[in-house]
Scaffold this active site. Structure first.
Site, PDB file in Angstrom:
ATOM      1  N   LYS A  42       0.893  -1.071  -0.009  1.00 14.53           N
ATOM      2  CA  LYS A  42       0.033   0.018   0.044  1.00 14.53           C
ATOM      3  C   LYS A  42       0.915   1.149  -0.045  1.00 14.53           C
ATOM      4  O   LYS A  42       1.976   1.214   0.083  1.00 14.53           O
ATOM      5  CB  LYS A  42      -0.917  -0.157   1.159  1.00 14.53           C
ATOM      6  N   TYR A 271      15.415  30.338   9.804  1.00 13.70           N
ATOM      7  CA  TYR A 271      14.197  30.674  10.230  1.00 13.70           C
ATOM      8  C   TYR A 271      14.055  30.518  11.738  1.00 13.70           C
ATOM      9  O   TYR A 271      14.318  29.489  12.361  1.00 13.70           O
ATOM     10  CB  TYR A 271      13.079  30.032   9.558  1.00 13.70           C
TER      11      TYR A 271
HETATM   12  C1  LIG Z   1       0.066  -2.152   6.726  1.00 10.56           C
HETATM   13  C2  LIG Z   1      -0.437  -3.268   7.106  1.00 10.56           C
HETATM   14  C3  LIG Z   1       0.312  -4.504   7.107  1.00 10.56           C
HETATM   15  C4  LIG Z   1       1.817  -4.558   7.117  1.00 10.56           C
HETATM   16  O1  LIG Z   1       2.432  -4.043   8.386  1.00 10.56           O
HETATM   17  P1  LIG Z   1       4.025  -3.729   8.398  1.00 10.56           P
HETATM   18  O2  LIG Z   1       4.068  -3.696   9.811  1.00 10.56           O
HETATM   19  O3  LIG Z   1       4.560  -2.936   7.636  1.00 10.56           O
HETATM   20  O4  LIG Z   1       4.339  -5.264   8.111  1.00 10.56           O
HETATM   21  C5  LIG Z   1      -0.439  -5.779   7.558  1.00 10.56           C
HETATM   22  N1  LIG Z   1      -1.592  -5.630   7.866  1.00 10.56           N
HETATM   23  C6  LIG Z   1      -2.441  -4.753   7.527  1.00 10.56           C
HETATM   24  C7  LIG Z   1      -4.023  -4.630   7.812  1.00 10.56           C
HETATM   25  C8  LIG Z   1      -1.641  -3.553   7.333  1.00 10.56           C
HETATM   26  O5  LIG Z   1      -2.692  -2.436   7.255  1.00 10.56           O
END
Ligand SMILES: *Cc1c(COP(=O)(O)O)cnc(C)c1O
Length: 385
Positions: A42, A271
């Site tokens: 994702k 800044y």
């Molecule tokens: C993002 C996600 C994962 C992966 O998690 P990591 O900690 O990056 O391995 C697994 N399951 C779900 C439902 C997620 O949203």
């Protein structure tokens, strides 16, 4: 044509796809052979670039992709064609649902309403849709609360156009709280055991994300894992067992020096004038700032590598430029020299886990914050060893 590629690079990310493949092999080797691998890609594959990451994982031997929504899933379909199983981890909005059918995707269902809605839609189309049910065992996000799971299973049983393909849950605290994670595991298994009309061994039963591997049990009913961060070689919790899987980071973040100059002691930097030089100093202005993904929270915190040496950030990080102290470097660096923000340079290394801690955040957020301005450069050599 004014494509970014025709100009010299000012700030870029390097991504080692062979290392990604090696990491995948190492993670699979640490798990029993029957465990199916759901590669979570994702958010543009955690900022690594969906197209290249997904294509490499296809060659490397994964069983399913996990994405946040139908749009990300459609991208995978366009890269890989039909045949790949794609699990949509987020909830699907009603007006997104037609795309589940168009792209042959597997949604995650948490409510009786979702089951009824999708069953109707599948019936109208004369289709059967594979689905995963999600059980909330203590995360308080998606999934049906475990004590009510039976209502969701009953709804699914009555839904003649939905086919149960998997059941899963998600851990809230797997990296450091083994006890709470065990409680979540027990709640999950209890909810599944209460359903007498399913055959769990014919479904995908999964709970473990990267951190979940800390307490993964070989004897359990799980037959799949959902791995995101670990496949990119990142192990934020050094104490946990999953950090022992021999992975290497695949991501580095680099920029260059714009100018080097002298400033007198007492000068206040950037800044808000938050940093006052204690000594006559040589500073380097970098060609990158928060507009590229150096968090503003790194103002006056942490280090960048030049010649493999750690040089402290001075003053506020600004949109396009960041200032570092190079007084102690010998020889002095020059305009145009490469600077490593995350990754290795000579004998020096800045891990993303460390970079994230300096910025008061987590590696996942750092990866998602490297901006579009930053081209991703891929190393595509064959994985060996
Ligand atoms: C993002 C996600 C994962 C992966 O998690 P990591 O900690 O990056 O391995 C697994 N399951 C779900 C439902 C997620 O949203």
């Amino acid at each position: 044509m004014t494509g970014i590629d025709q100009f010299p690079r000012r700030c870029w990310a390097e991504i080692d796809l062979a290392a990604l493949e090696r990491n995948l092999i190492a993670i699979k080797a640490a798990l029993p052979p029957h465990i199916r691998y759901i590669a979570v890609v994702k958010a543009d594959a955690y900022g690594h670039g969906m197209n290249q990451t997904v294509a490499r994982l296809m060659q490397a031997g994964i069983d399913m992709y996990g994405v946040a929504n139908v749009a990300e899933a459609a991208t995978i379909r366009e890269i890989g064609g039909s045949g790949w199983s794609i699990l949509v981890l987020g909830a699907t909005l009603q007006d997104e649902a037609p795309f589940l059918f168009e792209y042959d995707l597997t949604p995650t269902l948490s409510t009786v309403e979702e089951v009824a809605f999708l069953d109707r839609m599948a019936a109208e189309r004369g289709a059967t849709l594979k689905v995963h049910l999600k059980i909330d065992t203590g995360m308080g996000r998606l999934g049906i609360w475990h004590e009510n799971a039976n209502t969701l299973f009953e709804a699914l049983k009555a839904a003649s156009h939905l086919q149960l393909d998997g059941i899963y849950t998600h851990f809230a605290h797997a990296e450091t709280d083994v006890e709470f994670t065990e409680r979540q595991r027990r709640r999950f298994m209890t909810a599944i055991a209460a359903v007498d009309w399913i055959q769990p061994e014919k479904l995908l039963i999964h709970a473990d994300n990267s951190a979940g591997l800390t307490s993964f049990s070989r004897e359990s009913a799980y037959n799949a894992v959902r791995i995101g961060l670990l496949q990119f070689g990142i192990t934020p919790y050094a104490q946990s067992l999953f950090a022992k899987v021999p992975t290497t980071p695949i991501f580095s973040f680099k920029t260059r020096i714009a100018i080097v100059k002298d400033l007198p002691a007492g000068t206040e930097i950037s800044y808000g004038r938050t940093c006052r030089l204690k000594r006559p100093s040589k500073i380097a202005i970098l060609c990158a700032g928060y507009g590229d993904g150096i968090p503003r929270a790194l103002s006056n915190k942490g280090f960048a590598l030049i010649q493999g040496q750690r040089c402290p950030y001075l003053g506020r990080v600004t949109m396009d430029q960041t200032i570092i102290d190079v007084t102690d470097l010998d020889p002095l660096p020059r305009a145009g020299d490469e600077v490593c923000l995350i990754g290795t340079q000579n004998d020096g290394e800045i891990k993303i886990e460390q970079f994230a801690r300096w910025a008061g955040t987590i590696s996942w957020e750092i990866l998602c914050s490297i901006t579009k301005r930053v081209p991703r450069i891929y190393k595509t050599s064959i994985a060996t060893g």
